[in-house]
Design a protein around this motif. Structure first.
Motif, PDB file in Angstrom:
ATOM      1  N   GLY A   1       0.807  -1.217   0.000  1.00 39.10           N
ATOM      2  CA  GLY A   1       0.000   0.000   0.000  1.00 39.10           C
ATOM      3  C   GLY A   1       0.833   1.256   0.000  1.00 39.10           C
ATOM      4  O   GLY A   1       0.560   2.199   0.745  1.00 39.10           O
ATOM      5  N   ARG A   2       1.866   1.265  -0.829  1.00 33.99           N
ATOM      6  CA  ARG A   2       2.727   2.453  -0.952  1.00 33.99           C
ATOM      7  C   ARG A   2       1.983   3.445  -1.854  1.00 33.99           C
ATOM      8  O   ARG A   2       2.269   3.593  -3.061  1.00 33.99           O
ATOM      9  N   VAL A   3       1.020   4.110  -1.245  1.00 35.67           N
ATOM     10  CA  VAL A   3       0.058   4.945  -1.962  1.00 35.67           C
ATOM     11  C   VAL A   3       0.733   6.023  -2.815  1.00 35.67           C
ATOM     12  O   VAL A   3       0.323   6.307  -3.939  1.00 35.67           O
ATOM     13  N   ASP A   4       1.804   6.608  -2.276  1.00 33.86           N
ATOM     14  CA  ASP A   4       2.439   7.724  -2.985  1.00 33.86           C
ATOM     15  C   ASP A   4       3.134   7.290  -4.278  1.00 33.86           C
ATOM     16  O   ASP A   4       3.491   8.139  -5.089  1.00 33.86           O
ATOM     17  N   ARG A   5       3.337   5.994  -4.456  1.00 34.80           N
ATOM     18  CA  ARG A   5       4.040   5.551  -5.674  1.00 34.80           C
ATOM     19  C   ARG A   5       3.131   4.777  -6.634  1.00 34.80           C
ATOM     20  O   ARG A   5       3.581   4.347  -7.698  1.00 34.80           O
TER      21      ARG A   5
END
Ligand code: SF4
Length: 353
Positions: free
Chosen positions: A201-205
Motif C-alpha cells: 500500500g505504498r500509496v504515494d508511488r
C-alpha cells in the motif's frame, strides 16, 4: 578470471536505451543493441563469450566497459508438492530467495525485490530480517532467468508475482527497469496480464507505477478496518484505507482488468464474518477480486492458521455480497516457501523442514 569490476555497469542494470547508448559510445550502430538485448534476455547469455553473433572484438570491447552478472541458486529445495525454493547468494554476501511454483501447464515465480523489508508486517517472516538493501535490476532479472532455466520443459515459466521478499514499490526505479525487460518485445516477452506487482500500500508511488507499466496490480490487504490494519501492517499508519481506496480508484486499468486484493486469513484475527462484510463494503466501486490465503505459521509467528470451516465461511460471505473471492492454496509450506515465509536462511543452514 578476475573478479567482477563493480565500477563497470552490469548490462542487466541498464534500460534498453542504456544498452543502446553504451554500444553507440563504442562506435557501434544502434541495431547492435537489439542483438545484445536478445543475448541478454531471449537467450539468457551468462557471459560475454556466449554472444557469438557479436564478433570477438566487439565482445572484448563490451567486456571492457560493462560486466554481466549471472545468478545461479546456491541451494534449491523441493517441497512435496513440487514447489522449489531457490536461495541466491549475492555478491555482497547477502542472500535472497525466490519460489518456483509448478502448475498444470506452466510455472509461476514468486520474485524478491529487496534483501529484507522495512515494512514490518506482523505476519511476515521477511519482516523479521529488517531491511538490508534494494535489489538491483540485474538481481531481479537474475532470479527470473535462473527460474526459467530450472522450470520443467512442459511447465515453462510464464507467470511472475512480485510477492517475494521486499516491498516492490520501495524499490520502484529498479523494479521498472526489470519490468521493461520482462515485458518488452526485446526482452522476456512475458504477458502483462501474467506479471503482477504486489504492494502493501505504498500509496504515494502507485500512480507512478500505473503510468510506467501495464503489469497487473495486487495489494496485500489483510485487514478491512484501520485499527486492525494499523496493527498488522504499519504502512497503514502512514497511508490508511481511505487513502488507499482513493488511489486505487484512480489507478489506470484496462477495461477487462481488475486489481487483486490479497487477504491472508489469520486464525481468530481477521477471519470473522464482520471482517468479510467490512471488506465487501470497502471494495464498493473498485474493480477488484479477492484472493484468500490461509496463513502458514512459520517459526516464531504470533499467528495461527484459520479453521478450514472459517475460511469457507469467509469466502461465502464475500460471494454472497457479489465479490469475486478465490481461495488460493499456499504452496511449499514444508520448505518455508509459502506466502510470508521467505527469510533467506544461508545455504547449508538447517531450515527446519
Ligand atoms: S508482507 Fe511484504 S511488505 Fe510486508 S513485511 Fe513482508 S515482504 Fe515486506
Amino acid at each position: 578470471m578476475p573478479g567482477p569490476n563493480h565500477n563497470k555497469p552490469d548490462l542487466r542494470d541498464l534500460t534498453a536505451e542504456g544498452v543502446q547508448d553504451l554500444l553507440v559510445g563504442l562506435g557501434e550502430k544502434p541495431f547492435r543493441a537489439r542483438q545484445v538485448l536478445q543475448w541478454l534476455y531471449k537467450h539468457g547469455a551468462r557471459d560475454f563469450g556466449q554472444m557469438s553473433s557479436l564478433g570477438k572484438d566487439l565482445r572484448a570491447r563490451l567486456a571492457s566497459v560493462a560486466r554481466l552478472q549471472d545468478l545461479e541458486p546456491a541451494q534449491v529445495q523441493t517441497a512435496a508438492d513440487g514447489t522449489r525454493k531457490m536461495l541466491f547468494n549475492l555478491a555482497d554476501g547477502s542472500a535472497v530467495e525466490s519460489v518456483l511454483i509448478p502448475e498444470a501447464e506452466h510455472s509461476t515465480l514468486c520474485v524478491s525485490s529487496q534483501v529484507g523489508c522495512r515494512r514490518a508486517c506482523a505476519f511476515c517472516a521477511t519482516a523479521g530480517l529488517g531491511f538490508r538493501r534494494n535489489l538491483s535490476p540485474a538481481e531481479v532479472l537474475g532470479q527470473v532467468l535462473a527460474a526459467r532455466r530450472l522450470a520443467e520443459a512442459d511447465k515453462p515459466l510464464t507467470n511472475l508475482v512480485f510477492m517475494g521478499m521486499g516491498e516492490p514499490l520501495d524499490n520502484l526505479d529498479n523494479l521498472l527497469i526489470a519490468l521493461q525487460h520482462i515485458l518488452g518485445d526485446h526482452g522476456l516477452q512475458m504477458s502483462q496480464r501474467k506479471v503482477t506487482v504486489s504492494t502493501a500500500g505504498r500509496v504515494d508511488r502507485l500512480a507512478a507505477l500505473g503510468r510506467a507499466t501495464p503489469a497487473a496490480l495486487a495489494v496485500s490487504f489483510n485487514a478491512p478496518n484501520d485499527a486492525l490494519r494499523d496493527e498488522l501492517m504499519p504502512i497503514n499508519r502512514k497511508w490508511n484505507l481511505a487513502a488507499l481506496k482513493k488511489t486505487l480508484m484512480a489507478y489506470p486499468l484496462k477495461p477487462t482488468r481488475r486489481i487483486t486484493l490479497e487477504y491472508v486469513l489469520l486464525g481468530g484475527v481477521n477471519d470473522r464474518a464482520e471482517h468479510a462484510a467490512q471488506l465487501a463494503a470497502w471494495t464498493k466501486g473498485l474493480k477488484c477480486k479477492v484472493n484468500l490465503i490461509a496463513f502458514n505459521p512459520h517459526p516464531g509467528a504470533a499467528f495461527s492458521a484459520p479453521e478450514p470451516a472459517t475460511v469457507q465461511a469467509f469466502q461465502q460471505e464475500l460471494i454472497d455480497r457479489h465479490i469475486t473471492a478465490l481461495l488460493r492454496q499456499s504452496r511449499g509450506a514444508d520448505i518455508d516457501a509459502a506466502c510470508g515465509q521467505l527469510a533467506a536462511k544461508e545455504a547449508g543452514e538447517e531450515t527446519g523442514s
